[in-house]
Design a protein around this motif. Sequence first.
Motif, PDB file in Angstrom:
ATOM      1  N   LYS A 149       5.668  -0.779   5.184  1.00  0.00           N
ATOM      2  CA  LYS A 149       4.625  -0.982   4.288  1.00  0.00           C
ATOM      3  C   LYS A 149       3.444  -1.713   4.742  1.00  0.00           C
ATOM      4  CE  LYS A 149       7.783  -0.784   0.257  1.00  0.00           C
ATOM      5  NZ  LYS A 149       8.559  -1.600  -0.766  1.00  0.00           N
ATOM      6  N   LYS A 150       3.629  -2.778   5.505  1.00  0.00           N
ATOM      7  CA  LYS A 150       2.429  -3.504   6.327  1.00  0.00           C
ATOM      8  C   LYS A 150       1.793  -2.387   7.192  1.00  0.00           C
ATOM      9  CE  LYS A 150       4.719  -8.051   6.609  1.00  0.00           C
ATOM     10  NZ  LYS A 150       5.314  -8.851   7.742  1.00  0.00           N
ATOM     11  N   ASN A 151       2.319  -1.507   7.957  1.00  0.00           N
ATOM     12  CA  ASN A 151       1.582  -0.844   8.647  1.00  0.00           C
ATOM     13  C   ASN A 151       0.681   0.225   8.028  1.00  0.00           C
ATOM     14  OD1 ASN A 151       2.646  -1.625  11.302  1.00  0.00           O
ATOM     15  ND2 ASN A 151       4.415  -0.591  11.054  1.00  0.00           N
ATOM     16  N   ALA A 152       1.217   0.657   6.813  1.00  0.00           N
ATOM     17  CA  ALA A 152       0.244   1.547   5.863  1.00  0.00           C
ATOM     18  C   ALA A 152      -0.783   0.770   5.437  1.00  0.00           C
ATOM     19  CB  ALA A 152       1.500   2.121   4.782  1.00  0.00           C
ATOM     20  N   GLU A 153      -0.681  -0.446   4.997  1.00  0.00           N
ATOM     21  CA  GLU A 153      -1.678  -1.247   4.665  1.00  0.00           C
ATOM     22  C   GLU A 153      -2.841  -1.419   5.718  1.00  0.00           C
ATOM     23  OE1 GLU A 153      -0.115  -4.998   3.067  1.00  0.00           O
ATOM     24  OE2 GLU A 153       0.877  -3.768   1.381  1.00  0.00           O
ATOM     25  N   GLN A 154      -2.201  -1.677   6.995  1.00  0.00           N
ATOM     26  CA  GLN A 154      -3.222  -2.040   8.106  1.00  0.00           C
ATOM     27  C   GLN A 154      -4.073  -0.770   8.675  1.00  0.00           C
ATOM     28  OE1 GLN A 154      -0.668  -3.880  10.879  1.00  0.00           O
ATOM     29  NE2 GLN A 154      -0.250  -5.794   9.722  1.00  0.00           N
ATOM     30  N   ASN A 155      -3.216   0.460   8.148  1.00  0.00           N
ATOM     31  CA  ASN A 155      -4.118   1.712   8.827  1.00  0.00           C
ATOM     32  C   ASN A 155      -4.764   2.321   7.509  1.00  0.00           C
ATOM     33  OD1 ASN A 155      -3.412   2.239  11.702  1.00  0.00           O
ATOM     34  ND2 ASN A 155      -1.429   1.740  10.893  1.00  0.00           N
ATOM     35  N   ASP A 156      -4.649   1.630   6.254  1.00  0.00           N
ATOM     36  CA  ASP A 156      -5.564   1.998   5.179  1.00  0.00           C
ATOM     37  C   ASP A 156      -4.929   3.405   4.836  1.00  0.00           C
ATOM     38  OD1 ASP A 156      -7.428   1.719   3.259  1.00  0.00           O
ATOM     39  OD2 ASP A 156      -8.876   2.605   4.399  1.00  0.00           O
ATOM     40  N   VAL A 157      -3.578   3.721   4.691  1.00  0.00           N
ATOM     41  CA  VAL A 157      -3.281   4.801   3.919  1.00  0.00           C
ATOM     42  C   VAL A 157      -2.198   4.690   2.718  1.00  0.00           C
ATOM     43  CG1 VAL A 157      -3.398   6.297   6.061  1.00  0.00           C
ATOM     44  CG2 VAL A 157      -1.304   4.916   5.582  1.00  0.00           C
ATOM     45  N   ASN A 158      -2.169   5.666   1.985  1.00  0.00           N
ATOM     46  CA  ASN A 158      -1.192   5.465   0.599  1.00  0.00           C
ATOM     47  C   ASN A 158       0.210   6.144   0.930  1.00  0.00           C
ATOM     48  OD1 ASN A 158      -0.112   4.778  -1.775  1.00  0.00           O
ATOM     49  ND2 ASN A 158      -1.054   6.552  -2.596  1.00  0.00           N
ATOM     50  N   ILE A 159       1.184   5.592   1.024  1.00  0.00           N
ATOM     51  CA  ILE A 159       2.392   6.072   1.356  1.00  0.00           C
ATOM     52  C   ILE A 159       3.355   5.633   0.401  1.00  0.00           C
ATOM     53  CG2 ILE A 159       4.361   6.428   2.621  1.00  0.00           C
ATOM     54  CD1 ILE A 159       1.841   7.529   4.325  1.00  0.00           C
ATOM     55  N   ASN A 160       4.321   6.474  -0.350  1.00  0.00           N
ATOM     56  CA  ASN A 160       5.078   6.497  -1.452  1.00  0.00           C
ATOM     57  C   ASN A 160       6.318   6.130  -0.751  1.00  0.00           C
ATOM     58  OD1 ASN A 160       3.714   7.366  -3.875  1.00  0.00           O
ATOM     59  ND2 ASN A 160       3.379   9.064  -2.740  1.00  0.00           N
ATOM     60  N   PHE A 161       6.606   4.901  -0.614  1.00  0.00           N
ATOM     61  CA  PHE A 161       7.968   4.569  -0.002  1.00  0.00           C
ATOM     62  C   PHE A 161       9.170   4.378  -0.787  1.00  0.00           C
ATOM     63  CE2 PHE A 161       4.709   2.642   2.910  1.00  0.00           C
ATOM     64  CZ  PHE A 161       5.059   3.029   3.981  1.00  0.00           C
TER      65      PHE A 161
END
Length: 276
Positions: A149-161
């Motif tokens: 989740k941190k990596n998704a935020e840092q790379n500015d993408v929306n992922i449904n975890f």
Amino acid sequence: MMRVRQRVFFLILEEKHHLKRIDLALQLDLEFSESEIKDWNVILEQLKLELPIQYILGSTSFYGLKFEVNENVLIPRPETEELVEWIINSNLKISSAQFGKASGERFNNLKILDIGTGSGCIAIALAKNLPNAQVFAIDVSERALATAKKNAEQNDVNINFIQKNILETTDLEQQFDIIVSNPPYVRNLEKAEIKKNVLEHEPHLALFVDDHDALIFYRKIGELAQKNLSKQGKLYFEINQYLGKETVELLENLGFSDVELKKDIYGNDRMIQSAK
């Protein structure tokens, strides 16, 4: 060995001091402060213990993106980048054929599921390069998902975890156009081939399977994919290099078609694509 040491040196130099190789060459009078030297000595002691440099620095790069990594997730490998590249390129070709547009454009709103996401590297790289896709990612580990989740935020993408044990899952509850997984596939009998820095520090939950049923994750995910892949959907796997033939046969026996086995940059059987 010298080249490996040089790579590690320049990794540390860039991460800790934001300096590249060329900067060092241009700043011959560069000096580190006492506190910076202490930091280097701490890193050197950790390297002596064979802690992976990526864990020491707390990050690594994957498919041109930066990812936080720690003892809760596997360190992303170059071979996995090849799997991501295969998925992206295949999608662009399909888009071009369907819509008659230039291959560099991306049109279709794909639904993608990454099973066993770990650091989130596959899901995030796909979301970044296929921005119209809706991407989902599953992992059994709560701590791994926190990192992803941190990596998704840092790379500015929306992922449904989603936290889920895939081996205990009977239905994925929705349809996907692409399902991809890099599941545990190293057999215990292969531990002798694993480097100490991997064996002693990376999470065994994400690495190893029992010798007597090495394809357990492929079988389970394949069965779920037969239920939850959309018409003409694709299933992608990273695989054990020694079990390419067996994995192909497994997928064919589950009813998949157009099963394609592909080698990695090192010439090893490493990834499979198949169609529902």
